[in-house]
Design an enzyme around this catalytic site. Structure first.
Site, PDB file in Angstrom:
ATOM      1  CE  LYS A 189      -3.149   1.946   3.518  1.00 35.06           C
ATOM      2  NZ  LYS A 189      -2.643   3.283   3.479  1.00 35.06           N
TER       3      LYS A 189
HETATM    4  P1  FBP Z   1      -6.357   7.374   4.772  1.00 36.19           P
HETATM    5  O1  FBP Z   1      -7.024   6.916   3.518  1.00 36.19           O
HETATM    6  O2  FBP Z   1      -7.314   8.086   5.671  1.00 36.19           O
HETATM    7  O3  FBP Z   1      -5.094   8.150   4.485  1.00 36.19           O
HETATM    8  O4  FBP Z   1      -5.972   6.039   5.566  1.00 36.19           O
HETATM    9  C1  FBP Z   1      -4.978   5.175   5.103  1.00 36.19           C
HETATM   10  C2  FBP Z   1      -3.895   5.065   6.139  1.00 36.19           C
HETATM   11  O5  FBP Z   1      -2.799   4.291   5.722  1.00 36.19           O
HETATM   12  C3  FBP Z   1      -4.361   4.526   7.467  1.00 36.19           C
HETATM   13  O6  FBP Z   1      -4.313   3.139   7.521  1.00 36.19           O
HETATM   14  C4  FBP Z   1      -3.403   5.196   8.395  1.00 36.19           C
HETATM   15  O7  FBP Z   1      -3.929   5.409   9.649  1.00 36.19           O
HETATM   16  C5  FBP Z   1      -3.160   6.508   7.749  1.00 36.19           C
HETATM   17  O8  FBP Z   1      -3.395   6.347   6.393  1.00 36.19           O
HETATM   18  C6  FBP Z   1      -1.750   6.975   7.952  1.00 36.19           C
HETATM   19  O9  FBP Z   1      -1.659   8.214   7.332  1.00 36.19           O
HETATM   20  P2  FBP Z   1      -0.360   9.097   7.412  1.00 36.19           P
HETATM   21  O10 FBP Z   1       0.708   8.260   8.013  1.00 36.19           O
HETATM   22  O11 FBP Z   1      -0.077   9.488   6.001  1.00 36.19           O
HETATM   23  O12 FBP Z   1      -0.737  10.261   8.239  1.00 36.19           O
END
Ligand code: FBP
Length: 262
Positions: free
Chosen positions: A177
């Site tokens: 991801k």
């Molecule tokens: P979002 O689609 O809200 O960005 O969520 C995906 C994700 O990977 C979550 O699993 C995780 O909590 C968050 O993004 C982490 O976001 P970042 O580290 O970019 O703040």
């Protein structure tokens, strides 16, 4: 990487992972505009949509809420995580074993790897244990592949995102991801760097329906096999409407325009 097309978290070769680990990673601040979503059941309800192939949560949420949804939702258990209260170099505590994830019904496990962090070596060693334990339980492994750390100023640079997908392939993830690297060409290169391993785009902070769907469309056309999204779905007033459109863009490969018109 092993073939996972028959795994529950994959539908027609694609995946739409609904993530809700934000209470740990960002804190309750992410629920300020949607206070009803502080109740994890509301997001599990959203995850019962046919387009969603798995819901990604931490252990505590899974223990407390998944038993009511196990017939309707596939569980992707995140086995590490860090709070936003931590101010050190990027790192993520392993807070759940793969054995325990399997015991509470996980269909897959998720692991964040901060390539480039000063803690990369330890994190890669932890990933080895998780990945090999997951193989014993026949559970796909999704890597949140987020190069970050003191030496990395731009975490969405094309070369960084290609490195992120490649790290997933090299270390044995089944899906990586990654953040969208800003252009279809860069996403295409990142998907090629992943070989046959699946790549899903990370959602990011909330944008407009069209902006979000057209980025997803670009990522799918570039070779991504889906999306792992949180805020862009459950921070919306009507998550179902967006999931209906995402279903068309991801599985039926419709354009964002066409998906929004219907
Ligand atoms: P979002 O689609 O809200 O960005 O969520 C995906 C994700 O990977 C979550 O699993 C995780 O909590 C968050 O993004 C982490 O976001 P970042 O580290 O970019 O703040």
């Amino acid at each position: 990487m092993i073939p996972i097309d028959d795994a529950p978290i994959v539908r027609d070769g694609k995946s739409l992972i609904l993530a809700m680990d934000h209470g740990l990673e960002h804190g309750p601040v992410d629920f300020e505009d949607v206070p009803e979503k502080l109740d994890p059941s509301t997001v599990f309800e959203t995850a019962t949509h046919d387009a969603v192939t798995a819901m990604a949560v931490q252990k505590g949420i899974a223990e407390g809420y998944y038993p009511s949804y196990e017939d309707d939702v596939n569980l992707l258990l995140k086995v590490n995580g860090t709070s936003n209260l931590w101010m050190g170099e990027y790192d993520s505590a392993v807070n759940c074993s793969v054995d325990y994830a399997a015991e509470i019904g996980a269909d897959a496990v998720g692991f964040t790897l901060y390539g480039g962090s000063n803690h990369e070596v330890e994190m890669a060693e932890e990933f080895r244990e998780v990945q090999e334990a997951a193989r014993e339980h026949d559970l796909p492994v999704v890597m949140w592949s987020y190069p970050r750390g003191q030496g990395l100023k731009n975490d969405t640079k094309p070369s960084t995102i290609s490195y992120a997908t490649r790290l997933g392939l090299e270390l044995g993830a089944d899906i990586a991801k990654v953040k969208y690297p800003g252009s279809p060409e860069a996403m295409e290169h990142a998907c090629r760097a992943a070989g046959d391993m699946k790549v899903v785009m990370s959602g990011g902070s909330k944008t407009s329906d069209y902006e979000f769907l057209s980025t997803v469309e670009a990522a799918i056309n570039a070779g991504a096999t889906g999306l792992a999204v949180g805020r862009n779905v459950w921070q919306r007033e009507d998550p179902t409407r967006l999931l209906d459109a995402l279903e068309k863009v991801i599985y039926e490969e419709e354009t964002a325009d066409a998906a929004l018109e219907e």
